[in-house]
Design an enzyme around this catalytic site. Structure first.
Site, PDB file in Angstrom:
ATOM      1  N   GLY A 270       2.833  -8.290   5.225  1.00  0.00           N
ATOM      2  CA  GLY A 270       1.774  -7.585   5.914  1.00  0.00           C
ATOM      3  C   GLY A 270       0.540  -7.480   5.042  1.00  0.00           C
ATOM      4  O   GLY A 270       0.556  -7.824   3.849  1.00  0.00           O
ATOM      5  N   GLY A 272      -2.468  -5.645   2.968  1.00  0.00           N
ATOM      6  CA  GLY A 272      -2.704  -4.406   2.239  1.00  0.00           C
ATOM      7  C   GLY A 272      -2.505  -4.552   0.750  1.00  0.00           C
ATOM      8  O   GLY A 272      -2.033  -5.577   0.245  1.00  0.00           O
ATOM      9  N   ASN A 273      -2.857  -3.487   0.028  1.00  0.00           N
ATOM     10  CA  ASN A 273      -2.806  -3.524  -1.427  1.00  0.00           C
ATOM     11  C   ASN A 273      -1.381  -3.568  -1.958  1.00  0.00           C
ATOM     12  O   ASN A 273      -1.105  -4.232  -2.964  1.00  0.00           O
ATOM     13  CB  ASN A 273      -3.543  -2.306  -1.997  1.00  0.00           C
ATOM     14  CG  ASN A 273      -5.040  -2.372  -1.740  1.00  0.00           C
ATOM     15  OD1 ASN A 273      -5.648  -3.424  -1.867  1.00  0.00           O
ATOM     16  ND2 ASN A 273      -5.637  -1.253  -1.365  1.00  0.00           N
ATOM     17  N   GLU A 295       1.618 -14.255   9.073  1.00  0.00           N
ATOM     18  CA  GLU A 295       0.452 -14.139   9.955  1.00  0.00           C
ATOM     19  C   GLU A 295      -0.841 -14.474   9.235  1.00  0.00           C
ATOM     20  O   GLU A 295      -1.703 -15.168   9.774  1.00  0.00           O
ATOM     21  CB  GLU A 295       0.329 -12.695  10.476  1.00  0.00           C
ATOM     22  CG  GLU A 295       1.485 -12.199  11.255  1.00  0.00           C
ATOM     23  CD  GLU A 295       1.363 -10.703  11.459  1.00  0.00           C
ATOM     24  OE1 GLU A 295       1.323 -10.304  12.634  1.00  0.00           O
ATOM     25  OE2 GLU A 295       1.294  -9.959  10.472  1.00  0.00           O
ATOM     26  N   ILE A 365       3.992   4.030   7.877  1.00  0.00           N
ATOM     27  CA  ILE A 365       3.381   5.355   7.746  1.00  0.00           C
ATOM     28  C   ILE A 365       4.431   6.370   7.334  1.00  0.00           C
ATOM     29  O   ILE A 365       4.218   7.183   6.435  1.00  0.00           O
ATOM     30  CB  ILE A 365       2.680   5.761   9.055  1.00  0.00           C
ATOM     31  CG1 ILE A 365       1.437   4.887   9.275  1.00  0.00           C
ATOM     32  CG2 ILE A 365       2.289   7.244   9.038  1.00  0.00           C
ATOM     33  CD1 ILE A 365       0.753   5.098  10.607  1.00  0.00           C
ATOM     34  N   LYS A 409      -1.616  11.736   1.074  1.00  0.00           N
ATOM     35  CA  LYS A 409      -2.551  12.858   0.933  1.00  0.00           C
ATOM     36  C   LYS A 409      -2.325  13.609  -0.375  1.00  0.00           C
ATOM     37  O   LYS A 409      -2.172  14.834  -0.400  1.00  0.00           O
ATOM     38  CB  LYS A 409      -2.450  13.817   2.121  1.00  0.00           C
ATOM     39  CG  LYS A 409      -2.741  13.182   3.473  1.00  0.00           C
ATOM     40  CD  LYS A 409      -4.181  12.740   3.592  1.00  0.00           C
ATOM     41  CE  LYS A 409      -4.488  12.169   4.973  1.00  0.00           C
ATOM     42  NZ  LYS A 409      -5.866  11.657   5.089  1.00  0.00           N
TER      43      LYS A 409
END
Length: 507
Positions: A270, A272-273, A295, A365, A409
């Protein structure tokens, strides 16, 4: 190559016009299929002109919204511009724009989140309605009217086939040396006439180098000279490096156990970092002669190819940092020896994924203690981006790995929870969960066994006591003991527990 040399068909040269003139051909209420996949190969000029036209119509009190179908996410010039003027009636199948996200979650915009392998076939089946217009970026128009694709394929073949009218953006910035990198497969069929997709290795070429289209459908040609707008990847942080280390150790273990060959199996990653950190770790690792069936081609895979570690990569688009995108464009002639770009219905095809035995690595997530994964929603109701292709790969992969930092967060939220607030990938499709704390191999485990392994290996130490307590009480109080849950507490337990801990500390 100049703009004039990019449009060799005389009939289509007569249809060259401005972006404003082309945008005027799109009417209110139209469904528009636009090119673009993860910030690559999206139209640069017509969407901006269309946004201005919609804004002017709204200023006059006239309704003007359209449905927009793409391959995946695009860029501010498309998603952002149209969202700012409230131009979307419907958006599908994936987005990552903050303006889009805000409108979707406020209820102003309708959004359909679809597995990326399903989009083209849904269009062919008529599930999505009628496609009125296609706006597709290409690198050149050949003399016979065939089209040289640009840096992404996505659903472009289907949009060109299905739309009543086609608007082309011919982008002279794209290096025409990538001619030969694309593999446009025209062999898909609807049930009951389907046939197996004849791919047995990531490098198999089964289609055409160009899009084929009836030139009479093309109503406008717009000349551009603009690079894709990509965001830079940040250097991997400490947690990303730890996650990458756990995955690389696990893959080496699987090789030692004889469950993977020494060059592993084709990789999917996928965006992302964290994903790039894993790919970066492979450069220093012991694995050679790697391949990818994925992909998107990211910086990490490009680095693996340049380092001689990866022999071949199949994708539907590139998703590169600005520097890497420039290098890829400059080196297109050389890169096409190691890279192939296909339609996303083939790059994400479940049959091919299962046949090749893909090692799939995707982000999340939140994951719950039983291995269910939420990759799309915050708090169960607000969309983040979408499922993208993660479901295509997770359900069909030889190894399905999901990875995340253990908290979000700044530690205020645990990414390992009693029960996910939204399920995208069920426990049946998740083989491995990884955080910076460790790795949980869930294969062959019962739900209660999975819970113990996930809590002990993946949860952050600040949240382990709460998760252990929840699981212990669920074992005693749950009506069913196969997958024990306290349903009245599952979604509020951790925040309440953390508040209680803070209160006790204050005392």
């Amino acid at each position: 190559m100049s703009n004039a040399a990019r449009i060799l068909n005389p009939a289509l040269r007569s249809k060259i016009m401005s972006a404003d003139e082309a945008a005027a051909l799109i009417t209110p209420g139209a469904n528009v299929g636009m090119s673009g996949f993860t910030g690559a190969g999206y139209p640069k000029a017509v969407p901006l002109a269309l946004a201005n036209r919609i804004d002017a119509a709204h200023a006059r009190g006239e309704p003007f919204r359209i449905g927009v179908w793409t391959g995946a996410s695009t860029a501010p010039e498309l998603d952002g511009a149209l969202a700012k003027v409230n131009g979307f009636a419907m958006r599908l199948p994936y987005q990552s724009d903050p303006n889009c996200r805000k409108q979707i979650n406020s209820g102003e915009m309708e959004y359909t989140d679809i597995h990326l392998s399903h989009v083209a076939q849904y269009a062919w089946f008529g599930f999505l309605g009628h496609l009125d217009v296609a706006v597709v970026e290409v690198a050149a128009v050949l003399e016979d009217g065939r089209l040289l694709p640009a840096n992404s394929i996505g659903n472009n073949k289907t949009w060109l086939d299905q739309a009543d009218k086609v608007i082309l953006e011919v982008n002279s910035w794209v290096n025409a040396g990538l001619d030969g990198m694309h593999d446009i497969y025209y062999g898909t069929r609807r049930p009951p006439d389907r046939r197996p997709v004849p791919i047995n290795n990531p490098g198999d070429r089964i289609g055409d180098r160009y899009y084929t289209i009836d030139p009479s459908k093309i109503v406008a040609v717009v000349e551009t000279d603009s690079r894709d707008r990509n965001s830079p990847f940040t250097p991997p942080d400490a947690n990303s490096k730890l996650i990458a280390g756990h995955i690389l150790d696990f893959l080496a273990h699987e090789v030692r156990r004889g469950r993977l060959p020494r060059n592993m199996l084709p990789l999917q990653s996928g965006v992302g970092n964290v994903a790039n950190a894993v790919l970066g770790g492979l450069i220093e690792g012991p694995f050679e002669d790697l391949t990818a069936y994925t992909e998107v081609l990211q910086d990490g895979m490009l680095d693996l190819i340049k380092a001689g570690k990866m022999r071949f990569a199949s994708a539907t688009a590139v998703s590169l940092s600005p520097d890497a995108a420039l290098a890829f464009n400059n080196d297109a002639q050389e890169m096409k020896k190691s890279v192939i770009l296909r339609p996303q219905e083939i790059s994400n095809h479940p049959e091919v994924i299962r046949r090749l035995g893909i090692i799939a690595m995707n982000g999340l997530i939140e994951a719950d203690i039983y291995g269910n994964v939420n990759s799309t929603h915050i708090g169960g109701t607000a969309i983040m981006n979408g499922i993208g292709g993660s479901g295509d790969f997770a359900r069909n992969a030889f190894l399905s790995i999901f990875m995340t930092p253990s908290t979000a967060k700044n530690g205020a939220i645990s990414c390992i929870v009693p029960m996910v607030t939204h399920v995208d990938h069920t426990e049946h499709d998740v083989h491995v969960v990884v955080t910076e704390q460790g790795l949980a191999d869930l294969r062959g485990l019962s739900p209660k066994q999975r819970a113990k392994v996930i809590i002990e290996n993946c949860a952050h130490p600040d949240y382990k006591p709460a998760l252990r307590e929840y699981f212990t009480r669920a074992l005693e109080e749950s009506p069913g003991r196969h997958t024990p849950h306290l349903l009245d507490e599952a979604f509020r337990f951790l925040p309440e527990w953390k508040a209680q801990q803070a209160s006790r500390a204050a005392e």
